[in-house]
Scaffold this motif. Structure first.
Motif, short mmCIF file in Angstrom:
data_model
loop_
_atom_site.label_atom_id
_atom_site.label_comp_id
_atom_site.label_asym_id
_atom_site.label_seq_id
_atom_site.Cartn_x
_atom_site.Cartn_y
_atom_site.Cartn_z
N CYS A 47 -16.80 -1.52 0.75
CA CYS A 47 -15.98 -0.31 0.74
C CYS A 47 -15.43 -0.12 -0.67
N PRO A 55 -8.59 5.96 1.87
CA PRO A 55 -9.64 4.98 2.14
C PRO A 55 -11.02 5.53 1.78
N CYS A 59 -16.30 4.08 5.06
CA CYS A 59 -15.80 2.93 5.81
C CYS A 59 -14.72 3.34 6.80
N THR A 60 -13.88 4.28 6.41
CA THR A 60 -12.74 4.69 7.23
C THR A 60 -12.66 6.22 7.27
N GLY A 100 -10.89 -6.13 6.35
CA GLY A 100 -10.84 -4.99 5.45
C GLY A 100 -10.53 -5.37 4.01
N HIS A 118 -3.35 3.20 10.20
CA HIS A 118 -4.16 4.19 10.92
C HIS A 118 -4.34 5.36 9.96
N LEU A 132 -12.80 2.35 12.56
CA LEU A 132 -13.09 3.48 11.69
C LEU A 132 -11.85 4.32 11.41
N ASN A 133 -10.72 3.95 12.02
CA ASN A 133 -9.46 4.63 11.77
C ASN A 133 -8.41 3.67 11.21
N TRP A 135 -7.48 0.66 8.21
CA TRP A 135 -7.90 0.11 6.93
C TRP A 135 -6.70 -0.57 6.26
#
Length: 189
Positions: A47, A55, A59-60, A100, A118, A132-133, A135
């Protein structure tokens, strides 16, 4: 630009290979309140930090909670204490944070220097458990702007505007995901 994904009970597996991102999904069942989302593969430096204080969108990208819509805000996000009812445990988020920190290639690996954030916050209808939300957002200033606490203040102001009817939920989500550092000004708040 970041993309929001609404999963609605689908687990998303993320695979990084040769610089590409692959998403696959399969229906899941949730048992006894345990998250069932598949965690992304962890590859050191997969990432990019180039997007900070945002982010890496590959990745996010951000994922929505399908239970939160414009029609349900009065029984979800606008209810005091509602986010506490869906917030994942720190046991769950600390595992993702450790992964992460490796994936983002941070040289500072001290877990306390990051918030497992988030990207689309719970208070604006973000998925509580999707990797995916979530990081590892630095508590320190990155690329000359913003910290995790600065973003928290923006999220609170956006939620107040949504609950007051000044801004729609979708507009608040889009402004935050596009660039949380300019979200308030882009919405005239």
């Amino acid at each position: 630009m970041h993309r929001r994904l609404a999963t609605g009970g689908t687990a998303l597996a993320v695979t990084f290979a040769a610089g590409t991102l692959s998403l696959t999904g399969a229906p899941t069942a949730q048992a006894a309140g345990h998250p069932t989302t598949v965690r992304p593969a962890v590859v050191a430096g997969s990432c990019s930090q180039a997007y900070l204080p945002l982010p890496d969108p590959s990745c996010t990208p951000g994922v929505l909670n399908p239970d939160v819509t414009q029609d349900t805000i009065d029984s979800t996000i606008c209810v005091s204490g509602w986010t506490a009812t869906i917030r994942p445990s720190t046991t769950y988020t600390n595992k993702l944070k450790a992964q992460g920190i490796i994936a983002y290639g941070y040289s500072d690996t001290n877990m306390s220097d990051y918030e497992e954030d988030h990207f689309i916050p719970l208070e604006l209808g973000g998925s509580p458990t999707s990797p995916l939300n979530l990081w590892p957002e630095p508590h320190y200033v990155t690329n000359g702007t913003g910290t995790s606490s600065t973003k928290d203040g923006v999220e609170t102001k956006l939620k107040r505007a949504v609950c007051a009817g000044t801004v729609t939920l979708a507009d608040a989500q889009d402004a935050l995901v596009t660039d949380w550092t300019t979200a308030l000004s882009s919405l005239g708040l």
